[in-house]
Design a protein around this motif. Structure first.
Motif, PDB file in Angstrom:
ATOM      1  N   THR A 192       0.742   5.571   0.382  1.00 60.28           N
ATOM      2  CA  THR A 192       0.080   6.875   0.562  1.00 60.28           C
ATOM      3  C   THR A 192       1.182   7.894   0.851  1.00 60.28           C
ATOM      4  O   THR A 192       2.342   7.527   0.986  1.00 60.28           O
ATOM      5  CB  THR A 192      -0.901   6.906   1.771  1.00 60.28           C
ATOM      6  N   ARG A 200       0.849  -1.206   0.000  1.00 58.30           N
ATOM      7  CA  ARG A 200       0.000   0.000   0.000  1.00 58.30           C
ATOM      8  C   ARG A 200       0.876   1.244   0.000  1.00 58.30           C
ATOM      9  O   ARG A 200       1.922   1.269   0.664  1.00 58.30           O
ATOM     10  CB  ARG A 200      -0.888  -0.032   1.243  1.00 58.30           C
ATOM     11  N   GLN A 253      -2.614  10.786   2.533  1.00 64.52           N
ATOM     12  CA  GLN A 253      -3.284  11.238   1.302  1.00 64.52           C
ATOM     13  C   GLN A 253      -2.901  10.333   0.129  1.00 64.52           C
ATOM     14  O   GLN A 253      -1.885   9.633   0.186  1.00 64.52           O
ATOM     15  CB  GLN A 253      -2.866  12.679   0.986  1.00 64.52           C
ATOM     16  N   PRO A 254      -3.693  10.378  -0.963  1.00 60.91           N
ATOM     17  CA  PRO A 254      -3.332   9.599  -2.152  1.00 60.91           C
ATOM     18  C   PRO A 254      -1.924   9.961  -2.621  1.00 60.91           C
ATOM     19  O   PRO A 254      -1.538  11.129  -2.617  1.00 60.91           O
ATOM     20  CB  PRO A 254      -4.380  10.018  -3.193  1.00 60.91           C
ATOM     21  N   TYR A 255      -1.174   8.947  -3.010  1.00 57.58           N
ATOM     22  CA  TYR A 255       0.232   9.130  -3.372  1.00 57.58           C
ATOM     23  C   TYR A 255       0.406   9.208  -4.879  1.00 57.58           C
ATOM     24  O   TYR A 255      -0.260   8.509  -5.633  1.00 57.58           O
ATOM     25  CB  TYR A 255       1.041   7.941  -2.829  1.00 57.58           C
TER      26      TYR A 255
END
Ligand code: IPD
Ligand code: CA
Ligand code: CA
Ligand code: CA
Length: 289
Positions: free
Chosen positions: A240, A238, A245-247
């Motif tokens: 971020t 995963r 926050q979205p990466y």
């Protein structure tokens, strides 16, 4: 030159692998020779081999996809900047290690399609003087991740107290660097260990391989991470930012984990990253070509 529709991912990966392996050949030929070093900053160095490796990598990419764009650490942007495809190249990730013949360096080649990482190949150097070897990590979106052709998966450990972690510290010793020094202390205190090896692309592959549970760092550049991100995600990991926050590969902070450990790590990282933001530290996207 016209781009002919969406490129098949296995073909892109084959070219990325050939390109990264050509870079690795240049490094292998130089690894037992004296280094020719130029300083980029007080402690930030580059060797002639970095430049020669990048040239070798770009030769393969430009031959296979002459209508794509390329971003290399040493050479900047080249090729067709109108293309939807951007190849992102780190000819030696972990240059300082390479300069000292300390293991943990790699060639990283990644491909972005409209900003999304879709293909990655990282050739990691292992061993050391008199015992150098390599292993090759590969992945394309939706196809799984592999090490020397064997499928790989991230670990399943959800507990920070049972985790082995790895982080990095860049050449800019500013507020984010100091904040990560604090995190290093805090997480060393509660985990089984926090390593600091010096090559972000290798760190991402080690999470993908399941031999460490997570890695994070501030202010990585797209060439440090593009190849490794695809490998990490395809291995089940995963990604971020360090405030959850979205990466994107242009983000200024990155947390890459096995998945289950992500929430516990964010509990440590989120307050520190938010404090940086309150101090006026710019954590917006950067290096967007
Ligand atoms: C560096 C490495 C290091 C990271 C630095 C990078 P380079 O790249 O990835 O692990 O801590 O932020 O700049 O200069 O060796 O390619
Ligand atoms: Ca560098
Ligand atoms: Ca790098
Ligand atoms: Ca580099």
């Amino acid at each position: 030159l016209a781009t002919s529709g969406p490129e098949p991912l296995p073909e892109l990966l084959r070219a990325a692998t050939a390109a990264a392996q050509d870079g690795a050949k240049v490094i292998s030929a130089a690894v037992d020779q004296p280094r020719k070093i130029t300083m980029k900053g007080a402690t930030d160095l580059v060797t002639e081999t970095d430049r020669l490796s990048e040239e070798a990598v770009l030769r393969v990419i430009n031959k296979a996809y002459p209508d794509h764009a390329v971003l290399g650490e040493e050479g900047g942007v080249s090729g067709n900047t109108q293309s939807e495809y951007l190849w992102v190249v780190d000819p030696i990730d972990g240059t300082t290690n390479f300069a000292h013949s300390y293991p943990s360096f790699a060639v990283s080649v990644g491909v972005l399609h409209r900003g999304t990482p879709i293909v990655g190949c990282v050739v990691e150097f292992l061993g050391g003087p008199h015992a150098w070897g390599t292993r090759t990590f590969t992945a394309h979106k939706g196809g799984g991740a592999f090490c020397n052709g064997h499928p790989i998966r991230t670990s399943t450990n959800p507990e920070v107290t049972r985790s082995l972690l790895v982080t990095g510290f860049g050449y800019d010793h500013g507020p984010a660097w100091r904040s990560n020094m604090e995190l290093f202390k805090e997480l060393t205190d509660v985990s089984q260990g926090v390593r600091r090896l010096g090559a972000a692309a290798v760190d991402l592959c080690h999470v993908a391989l399941g031999i460490v549970d997570a890695t994070w760092e501030y202010q990585l550049k797209p060439w440090d991470v593009t190849g490794g991100c695809v490998i990490l995600l395809e291995a089940g990991g995963r990604l971020t930012t360090m405030d959850g926050q979205p990466y994107s590969v242009f983000s200024r902070s990155m947390l890459a984990s096995n998945g289950p450990l992500h929430p516990q790590l964010l509990q440590y990282m989120q307050p520190k990253t938010e404090a940086l933001l309150r101090q006026g530290f710019d954590l917006s996207e950067w290096y967007v070509p």
